[in-house]
Design an enzyme around this catalytic site. Sequence first.
Site, PDB file in Angstrom:
ATOM      1  CG  HIS A 436      -0.211   0.177   2.513  1.00 58.25           C
ATOM      2  ND1 HIS A 436       0.384  -0.864   3.177  1.00 58.25           N
ATOM      3  CD2 HIS A 436       0.047   1.286   3.264  1.00 58.25           C
ATOM      4  CE1 HIS A 436       0.955  -0.420   4.277  1.00 58.25           C
ATOM      5  NE2 HIS A 436       0.785   0.873   4.360  1.00 58.25           N
ATOM      6  CB  SER A 438       1.316   5.769   3.603  1.00 59.54           C
ATOM      7  OG  SER A 438       2.451   5.014   3.988  1.00 59.54           O
ATOM      8  CG  HIS A 578      10.147  -4.465  33.543  1.00 59.09           C
ATOM      9  ND1 HIS A 578      10.350  -4.889  34.836  1.00 59.09           N
ATOM     10  CD2 HIS A 578      10.695  -3.213  33.472  1.00 59.09           C
ATOM     11  CE1 HIS A 578      10.979  -3.952  35.519  1.00 59.09           C
ATOM     12  NE2 HIS A 578      11.195  -2.923  34.718  1.00 59.09           N
ATOM     13  CB  SER A 580      13.535  -0.266  29.860  1.00 62.70           C
ATOM     14  OG  SER A 580      13.709   1.109  29.593  1.00 62.70           O
TER      15      SER A 580
END
Length: 893
Positions: A436, A438, A578, A580
Amino acid sequence: MQKMARPLRLRNECGEGTSGAPALADSCLADNRLNLDVYPDGCCRFLQLFKERQAEVVQVEFLRLSSNDCLLDTTLGSLPHLKHLKSLVLKGGHARDAFGSYQHGSLTSLPSEFGNLRCLTHLDLSFNRLSTLPRCILHLPNLSVLLVSHNSLMTLPEDFGCLSKLTFFSAMKNQLEALPRSIGELSMLQDLDLSENALVLLPEEVGNLHNCTELDLSGNRLLSIPDSLANLKSLRRLHLHSNLLMTVPASLASLPNLSRLDLQNNCLRAIPAEIQALPFVRVRGNPLGETEPSPQADKSGTRRLQRLFLASGEDSFTVTSEGCRVVLACGIRFYFPPGAASDPLQIYFRSLTPDPQWVKLRHHDVLLSRVLELQPHGVQFQQEVQIWMPYISPQTPHHHEVVVRTFSGQSWSDLRTRVKWERKSKKCVAHCCVLHFSWFLVVSRLVQNECRVPAEGTLLFSSVDPNIKVIFPPGVTKEPRSVKLQVLPVSAEEIQEITANAGCRASPLLYLSQDSEVDFLEPVRIQLPFPPGVTGLNLDRSRLHILHGDLEGQTWNDITSEVVLEFTHLYAVFEVTHFSWYWLWYTTKTYIGGIAKKVYERLRLYQVNFIALQRKKDPEQVLLQCVPRHKVDPVLKKLQDRYRGPEPSDMVEMFEGEQFFAAFERGISIDMDRPDCVDGRLSFIFYSHLKNMKEIYVTSPVDRKGQAVKGQVSFYRGAVPDSIPEDASRRRKGPDSLWLATLPIKLPQLKPRWDENPSPLYGFSFPPLNLGNAETGYLTQANLLSIARRMGADWQSIGLNLGLTYQQIERIGYNNREDLNKQILDMLFSWAQQNSEDPDCVSKLITAMKESGRQDIADEVEAIIELGRQKYSESIRRVGLEQESSTEDSAIA
């Protein structure tokens, strides 16, 4: 007329002040003209005028309004009362969206009462949202110019030919699929522009447009053109490029006045010899000489695709189900494989200047290209379309990689990209595939390693530093998730230079991210190498710190006491749940978070210098540029033959994508109406690999006849990119906390000019002159003044079409800053003075007005010339009778 010339005291009830508006409205209305499209509240001003001075407003003959105005619908109801109206402009395109695209106006129809404007000859409804042509237009008996370009028209009325006086019609960039047969009844039509529509066939009746001199059918889906076009004996220019033409009639070569025939980018395998012999025919981008492939060749995929080569002025092309290869003038290339588009599709493209408000670079990203916009947005291709984008080679080490980034309408994402150096073009090119269209740009980012983490666990390591590993144990997640790893190496020299502490050392920076917001079910093991010079044998554990940074790197916390650390001879291993930023530091400092923040910030900064140079031949032309420190000497060496100026500024530091301003001070100024001028300061955006340069004209309100002006240009910091700590913009020198640097600028003393002593005129001085001659008609100085008052904001376009250079136009604007009247007068009278001896200067002026879309002024000039001719003829006849009478009297005597 005296009543109409009274000053109009506008009381703006719409919120904005009207400083300067009364005088402008007064002069326009005195000449039966209102140019209100230059005001954001133009419709409000018109309604106020119509309410307070209706008797005068209904006499207006020329009216311009912006269809982007929110009060347009209310205003439309009042316009049919202007029975004397000759020219009406209701154009959109006066506003832009966040990406810099011109916004279409809100006009979708016209009141039926518009058909009562019997005097209307010029109507411009371009850049609106018309899906059908309003029926009332067909009731305008004197309409000669009609512009409806950049709308959404799919058809024209069957009785469109009833506009018998039409001489100019433009419907470019619509969605027209067919033309009514009645179009052949427009016997007076001279210029027809139907480019960039969806036309497949033309009616034979087009050949009845015997007065047509220019016909533009480019950018359609025409498979053939009718033989009747050979009847257009007045035709001078025929544009047929970017269609699907398989053949062209040989009879086109017999057109006696034809001087341009553009057949580029079609499907022509052969061209009649008569046409090919014409010196003005253009045929590039056709499969000339190629044989029609056999069905077997088609099935095997060996059929050669059509190649399209777009010139710099073109902004669209057509793709069919057969596919094609496209090369833009800027070097960007496309490959549309067969079947990528099921139906013919018009593709529009443009190159945009990157704006940090919507081009969001991530930390340590470097922009390498302008922004490419491809339309229509969101159209899904059946097969992947390939794009090759040239970019500036990054001056980055091995830990960066080049990718194409695209915008989905919501966020930016990176495409799988291959890069190569092309020897022929001597350019670096980034290649990607998309389904597509853009927005696209090329960036250099930290090398990214990625893996899919299943429930069974896996291992991810860095290709930049294989010693950095992330181990995912079994049971770490229920559903598979994607994890990305990036590493930024930091040398010991950089740490020592920034911290001024030889005892500080740090490992490479590690950044981890995932596509899930849920923490891992089991701890993830991270392995980081020790900082340089540190091993497990000489390790002092009290000096080792593991830092965790937030996503933006603004806050760094020491988590050494919160995790279980394991050591080997070369590595530190710890567990997290987690992701970062993670950083291993070795130092005697106790509060290491602040030091890490400072180092991280400095790693994102570029050291730059500012230069301000004046052109040797024209000191009023100033070049301003922000140059990375290592490029200063090569840039100055390249410019030294044409420019002179002071030494570059002291070194300052800037972020990628940071805004800064240049302000001319101490008696030197620039045009405040420039779109890149904010509060009198010239706006720049710093991108380390792009040219941060502008070349402008400056002027001075100081009288330079007796002395030179010694001024200066100062650079000030503007908005820093998102997520930069406030203190990053506070460490500045000088009394202004945003001040960066100041460089001297000197404007020399002016030499005497030819126009020093003429009589003053609207605050401007011009020598008396007349254009033309007695037989063809004169344009006097008074006529030129009347024309100047009508130009308004179109003066620059008119000047370019008159033959003035862009540099001349820009200089005129800057020399007469904040005074539109002087800008117009300077342009028009400068041109008139230079061309006063040219016998065709009046006709050139008329042509320039038409090419600039000001048919109303062209009509006025033609009316003045015609009146002059009549007066001249009458005077000749009168003189002849007097001589004859006196002869008779003598004979009788």
